[in-house]
Design an enzyme around this catalytic site. Structure first.
Site, mmCIF file in Angstrom:
data_model
loop_
_atom_site.group_PDB
_atom_site.id
_atom_site.type_symbol
_atom_site.label_atom_id
_atom_site.label_comp_id
_atom_site.label_asym_id
_atom_site.label_seq_id
_atom_site.Cartn_x
_atom_site.Cartn_y
_atom_site.Cartn_z
ATOM 1 N N CYS A 52 -38.802 48.040 88.809
ATOM 2 C CA CYS A 52 -38.023 49.044 88.064
ATOM 3 C C CYS A 52 -37.738 50.245 88.963
ATOM 4 C CB CYS A 52 -38.812 49.490 86.832
ATOM 5 S SG CYS A 52 -38.127 50.969 86.057
ATOM 6 N N CYS A 55 -39.705 53.555 87.634
ATOM 7 C CA CYS A 55 -41.165 53.716 87.581
ATOM 8 C C CYS A 55 -41.648 54.617 88.734
ATOM 9 C CB CYS A 55 -41.848 52.344 87.657
ATOM 10 S SG CYS A 55 -41.937 51.500 86.057
ATOM 11 N N ASP A 78 -27.533 57.760 91.427
ATOM 12 C CA ASP A 78 -27.095 57.163 92.685
ATOM 13 C C ASP A 78 -25.651 56.651 92.617
ATOM 14 O OD1 ASP A 78 -29.548 57.557 94.138
ATOM 15 O OD2 ASP A 78 -30.452 56.000 92.891
ATOM 16 N N HIS A 121 -43.416 52.462 81.679
ATOM 17 C CA HIS A 121 -42.215 51.619 81.612
ATOM 18 C C HIS A 121 -41.917 51.093 80.206
ATOM 19 C CE1 HIS A 121 -39.239 48.892 83.358
ATOM 20 N NE2 HIS A 121 -39.764 47.898 82.656
ATOM 21 N N ASN A 188 -28.548 56.334 76.319
ATOM 22 C CA ASN A 188 -28.142 55.019 75.826
ATOM 23 C C ASN A 188 -29.394 54.184 75.738
ATOM 24 O OD1 ASN A 188 -25.363 55.525 75.810
ATOM 25 N ND2 ASN A 188 -25.180 55.018 77.988
ATOM 26 N N SER A 196 -29.235 48.958 80.864
ATOM 27 C CA SER A 196 -29.781 47.766 81.509
ATOM 28 C C SER A 196 -31.257 47.924 81.855
ATOM 29 C CB SER A 196 -28.976 47.451 82.772
ATOM 30 O OG SER A 196 -28.805 48.637 83.520
ATOM 31 N N HIS A 199 -36.905 51.130 80.851
ATOM 32 C CA HIS A 199 -37.722 52.322 81.135
ATOM 33 C C HIS A 199 -37.107 53.526 80.404
ATOM 34 C CE1 HIS A 199 -40.734 54.230 83.946
ATOM 35 N NE2 HIS A 199 -40.217 55.248 83.275
ATOM 36 N N HIS A 201 -35.360 56.536 79.484
ATOM 37 C CA HIS A 201 -34.626 57.529 80.284
ATOM 38 C C HIS A 201 -33.314 57.912 79.611
ATOM 39 C CE1 HIS A 201 -32.355 53.941 81.424
ATOM 40 N NE2 HIS A 201 -31.436 54.715 81.953
ATOM 41 N N GLN A 203 -29.496 60.428 80.423
ATOM 42 C CA GLN A 203 -28.599 60.876 81.481
ATOM 43 C C GLN A 203 -28.081 62.278 81.153
ATOM 44 O OE1 GLN A 203 -25.814 58.089 83.217
ATOM 45 N NE2 GLN A 203 -26.466 56.495 81.823
ATOM 46 N N HIS A 317 -24.986 68.205 71.506
ATOM 47 C CA HIS A 317 -23.839 69.114 71.618
ATOM 48 C C HIS A 317 -24.330 70.550 71.492
ATOM 49 C CE1 HIS A 317 -20.679 65.871 70.463
ATOM 50 N NE2 HIS A 317 -20.892 65.916 71.762
ATOM 51 N N HIS A 336 -26.388 64.064 67.910
ATOM 52 C CA HIS A 336 -25.840 62.890 67.221
ATOM 53 C C HIS A 336 -26.604 61.644 67.642
ATOM 54 C CE1 HIS A 336 -22.176 64.956 65.871
ATOM 55 N NE2 HIS A 336 -22.026 65.439 67.087
ATOM 56 N N PHE A 350 -19.163 46.225 64.061
ATOM 57 C CA PHE A 350 -18.179 46.320 65.127
ATOM 58 C C PHE A 350 -17.119 47.346 64.750
ATOM 59 C CE2 PHE A 350 -20.055 42.199 65.836
ATOM 60 C CZ PHE A 350 -20.092 42.098 67.220
ATOM 61 N N LEU A 351 -16.918 48.323 65.608
ATOM 62 C CA LEU A 351 -15.785 49.229 65.390
ATOM 63 C C LEU A 351 -14.659 48.680 66.255
ATOM 64 C CD1 LEU A 351 -17.374 52.807 65.312
ATOM 65 C CD2 LEU A 351 -16.825 51.299 63.433
ATOM 66 N N VAL A 352 -13.904 47.763 65.684
ATOM 67 C CA VAL A 352 -12.897 47.038 66.472
ATOM 68 C C VAL A 352 -11.501 47.215 65.885
ATOM 69 C CG1 VAL A 352 -14.473 45.426 67.599
ATOM 70 C CG2 VAL A 352 -13.707 44.945 65.272
HETATM 71 O O1 G1P Z 1 -24.572 54.808 83.628
HETATM 72 P P1 G1P Z 1 -24.998 53.451 83.152
HETATM 73 O O2 G1P Z 1 -26.260 53.473 82.332
HETATM 74 O O3 G1P Z 1 -25.038 52.437 84.238
HETATM 75 O O4 G1P Z 1 -23.822 52.963 82.191
HETATM 76 C C1 G1P Z 1 -23.777 53.095 80.799
HETATM 77 O O5 G1P Z 1 -23.578 54.440 80.381
HETATM 78 C C2 G1P Z 1 -22.358 55.062 80.786
HETATM 79 C C3 G1P Z 1 -22.276 56.418 80.148
HETATM 80 O O6 G1P Z 1 -22.357 56.375 78.738
HETATM 81 C C4 G1P Z 1 -21.137 54.212 80.404
HETATM 82 O O7 G1P Z 1 -19.973 54.760 81.016
HETATM 83 C C5 G1P Z 1 -21.298 52.761 80.871
HETATM 84 O O8 G1P Z 1 -20.217 51.977 80.395
HETATM 85 C C6 G1P Z 1 -22.632 52.225 80.324
HETATM 86 O O9 G1P Z 1 -22.818 50.876 80.704
HETATM 87 O O1 G1P Z 2 -12.756 41.718 58.552
HETATM 88 P P1 G1P Z 2 -13.747 40.998 59.435
HETATM 89 O O2 G1P Z 2 -13.054 40.106 60.448
HETATM 90 O O3 G1P Z 2 -14.833 40.312 58.688
HETATM 91 O O4 G1P Z 2 -14.485 42.160 60.261
HETATM 92 C C1 G1P Z 2 -14.118 42.642 61.536
HETATM 93 O O5 G1P Z 2 -12.918 43.392 61.512
HETATM 94 C C2 G1P Z 2 -12.935 44.594 60.727
HETATM 95 C C3 G1P Z 2 -11.613 45.304 60.946
HETATM 96 O O6 G1P Z 2 -11.367 45.592 62.293
HETATM 97 C C4 G1P Z 2 -14.120 45.483 61.081
HETATM 98 O O7 G1P Z 2 -14.197 46.532 60.141
HETATM 99 C C5 G1P Z 2 -15.428 44.711 61.088
HETATM 100 O O8 G1P Z 2 -16.472 45.547 61.543
HETATM 101 C C6 G1P Z 2 -15.277 43.501 62.011
HETATM 102 O O9 G1P Z 2 -16.474 42.747 62.060
#
Ligand code: G1P
Ligand code: G1P
Lengths: 386, 386
Positions: A52, A55, A78, A121, A188, A196, A199, A201, A203, A317, A336, A350-352
């Site tokens: 790690c 560590c 780094d 760790h 994170n 990844s 340990h 930590h 940022q 914040h 937050h 999923f926020l997709v």
């Molecule tokens: O800096 P890390 O831990 O390698 O990376 C992680 O945190 C960053 C800051 O939130 C993000 O931009 C990366 O996508 C995420 O994988």
């Molecule tokens: O409606 P689904 O396919 O079950 O759900 C998916 O799409 C939605 C709309 O983008 C999202 O709110 C859900 O979080 C996602 O899992």
């Protein structure tokens, strides 16, 4: 309660801190769910991992060795996203050309730190008793203080400590060569949040620019203050929520922690200082202890909820490092927590599609989420390692 | 090119469509990457899956049977996020109380549809030759048209077709009982984007409220039009990008597709109509064919990039179903593709800590991403199933 109707209809809630909306669909929690119930997860990591890079005593990516630290340890990332030294950028496009309107850029300098929360760790904030979280808060405060604009009204608040404060044991916090505008402290946690290394930590990214989110919040905090004769939005909010109670997860005399009315993530939590504090330097010893308690209570409840090490992104914040007196005065210290889990250790929200294209959407209400988190306090479900 | 310096310094780029910034760290692409190289993935799904609730003839969650459709098929989502019928919500809080300031909500009604893109269970848009994508575009257009406000200037544009248009074979598109404000057409593809069923399909959520994202875009499009004597931002943008070429992935006479200057996701693509089109109803037959081609070219290149079925969320932004003449006139038809992959079929970009708390951040530049997507056109890497 007249608002009970919100438990059964689709509606939008307004986030006054960002000026944005979230779509809430409580009736969707009645969807059939055939998912497995998962067993409680255990901690199988060693207290020290020779491979790690966080560590104590180990070698990092660029060849440096970590000191044998015994509490927190800070170093410059780094592979930082921003650099302190780089050439200046000036656009060469003609004024009012299409380029100047549509292809706008600006150079950003800055510095990124990594901070370990413990030499062990296999700990997380949820495993750490509140008193052992205190050094993390103290280290955040030192880094923040040492990057403050010397003319900021916050320097005075940082009190009798010599300015700049001394760095924690073995840590490298140089004075920046340039005054940075904002410091974002965050963590994170968990592979689901792109982390990844288990340990413990966080940022700290510090930039010459004021990033989007704190900028949006500052604008809304300032507007509220103007519209309501000097009142602070988040002071009003903590008072209101503490009275109502239905969105409260935990509170002590300095902080309210709960699922905000306008939360986006299923178990989103916001920690707000009850009285007006602009930044870490405004917190006295008791308030720092209360903050350690509230972080411990929040992260432990998270882990208890699905009996798993609960992933999240957490961030502070607070006031910009330099800014107008008005910006600094309307800032209000808060934290937050954005966790992705929805139903179990493996079922996430999923926020997709709709969320990305149109508007954030959630099913479980903040009131339902707060009740579940309130109800799972007490001991950590797994054996504490510390 | 004087902007070449942006390849080597950390900088922010401005998104004029949202009025927001993204942090770009091109030097981070020099980070060591020890990840595995993955073999090309193959399509192992059957053309018909008896347990799929979207395949022709199969039973859905609420007990209805799908017709034996042969192209696209539309039905009302069995677990919709918004409902057409619900009680009205009126807040009972006193005006200018803390509640009325900080706990704001409004009821939202609406309707959610699911649309299958093909009867074949094992296809994706990347597998479908452009002419077979055309029926999808025609179905989107029909649904959009049948939900338009009768007094919208767009009804006239929908041309000689009887209004409302007839629904595609076997589909259920009733006239809504109430005039909706906005229709969000989108697709979530792949488990990484929360999509649980591989059968090619998209969703359509229609609401009485104008959601956040299109609302923000409309404001910026309108402002640009005012500031630049009636010019349309995205018409200007497509022209500029088509001339510059460095961010172009594919273009034909009607559409420009490329990695926008301000893109957040590593391989984000935006498809913009080159001339001012307000919505699907403004596209003639040739333009619809060009759109099918551009969708086919984009999704095929995505799959070729890492030789995998590339996950993404895709969505159409266009004029609201009802709105002021100004809102409808400043709308400009475009499509966003937001894919999470960064380096291979399993290495994704996480928009987490810093991105959630402060500002979106990317490493690879849009110019580098566009070059890679430009260079992987041609046949689909895996055997086409159609
Ligand atoms: O800096 P890390 O831990 O390698 O990376 C992680 O945190 C960053 C800051 O939130 C993000 O931009 C990366 O996508 C995420 O994988
Ligand atoms: O409606 P689904 O396919 O079950 O759900 C998916 O799409 C939605 C709309 O983008 C999202 O709110 C859900 O979080 C996602 O899992």
């Amino acid at each position: 309660m007249p608002d009970a109707i919100l438990d059964d209809i689709s509606h939008r809630r307004f986030n006054p801190l960002r000026g944005s909306w979230v779509l809430v669909s409580p009736h969707r929690t009645k969807r059939p769910w055939q998912g497995q119930q998962e067993g409680a997860s255990e901690n199988v990591l060693p207290a020290y991992d020779p491979s790690c890079y966080l560590c104590p005593g180990n070698k990092r990516a660029q060849g440096d060795y970590n000191p044998k630290y015994d509490s927190t340890f800070v170093f410059v990332n780094d592979f930082a996203a921003v650099k302190e030294q780089q050439v200046d950028y000036e656009s060469t496009s003609q004024s009012d050309s299409l380029e100047s309107r549509l292809l706008r850029a600006e150079g950003t300098k800055g510095k990124c730190y990594v901070i370990t929360f413990s030499p062990e760790h296999n700990l997380t904030l949820a495993d750490m008793p509140a008193p052992t979280i205190l050094p993390v808060i103290e280290t955040w405060t030192k880094i923040y203080t040492s990057h403050l604009d010397l003319f900021s009204p916050l320097v005075k608040a940082s009190g009798p400590t010599t300015y700049p404060p001394s760095a924690p044991n073995g840590s490298i916090i140089d004075q920046p060569t340039e005054q940075f505008r904002y410091m974002q402290i965050f963590e994170n946690k968990g592979t689901a949040m792109g982390c990844s290394n288990p340990h413990p930590h966080g940022q700290i990214w510090t930039t010459t620019s004021l990033p989007e989110e704190p900028c949006i919040e500052l604008q809304h905090l300032a507007r509220y203050r103007h519209e309501h004769t000097g009142a602070h939005m988040l002071e009003d909010y903590a008072k209101l929520e503490s009275e109502k109670g239905e969105r409260t997860v935990f509170e002590n005399s300095s902080f309210w922690a709960g699922c905000p009315w306008w939360g986006t993530w299923p178990f989103e939590v916001m920690v707000v200082s009850k009285s007006h504090k602009r930044a870490l330097v405004d917190l006295d010893q008791k308030e720092k202890e209360d903050m350690a308690e509230v972080i411990s209570e929040t992260t432990r409840r998270y882990d208890n909820l699905f009996e798993t090490s609960f992933p999240y992104s957490m961030g502070i914040h607070q006031a910009p490092l330099t800014g107008t007196d008005e910006e600094i005065e309307c800032s209000h210290f808060h934290i937050h927590f954005y966790p992705p889990l929805l139903r179990s250790a493996t079922v996430r929200k999923f926020l997709v599609g709709y969320e990305m294209m149109a508007e954030p959407q959630r099913d479980i209400t903040p009131e339902q989420a707060a009740k579940r988190l309130r109800d799972c306090g007490g001991e950590l479900y797994r054996k504490r390692l510390n």
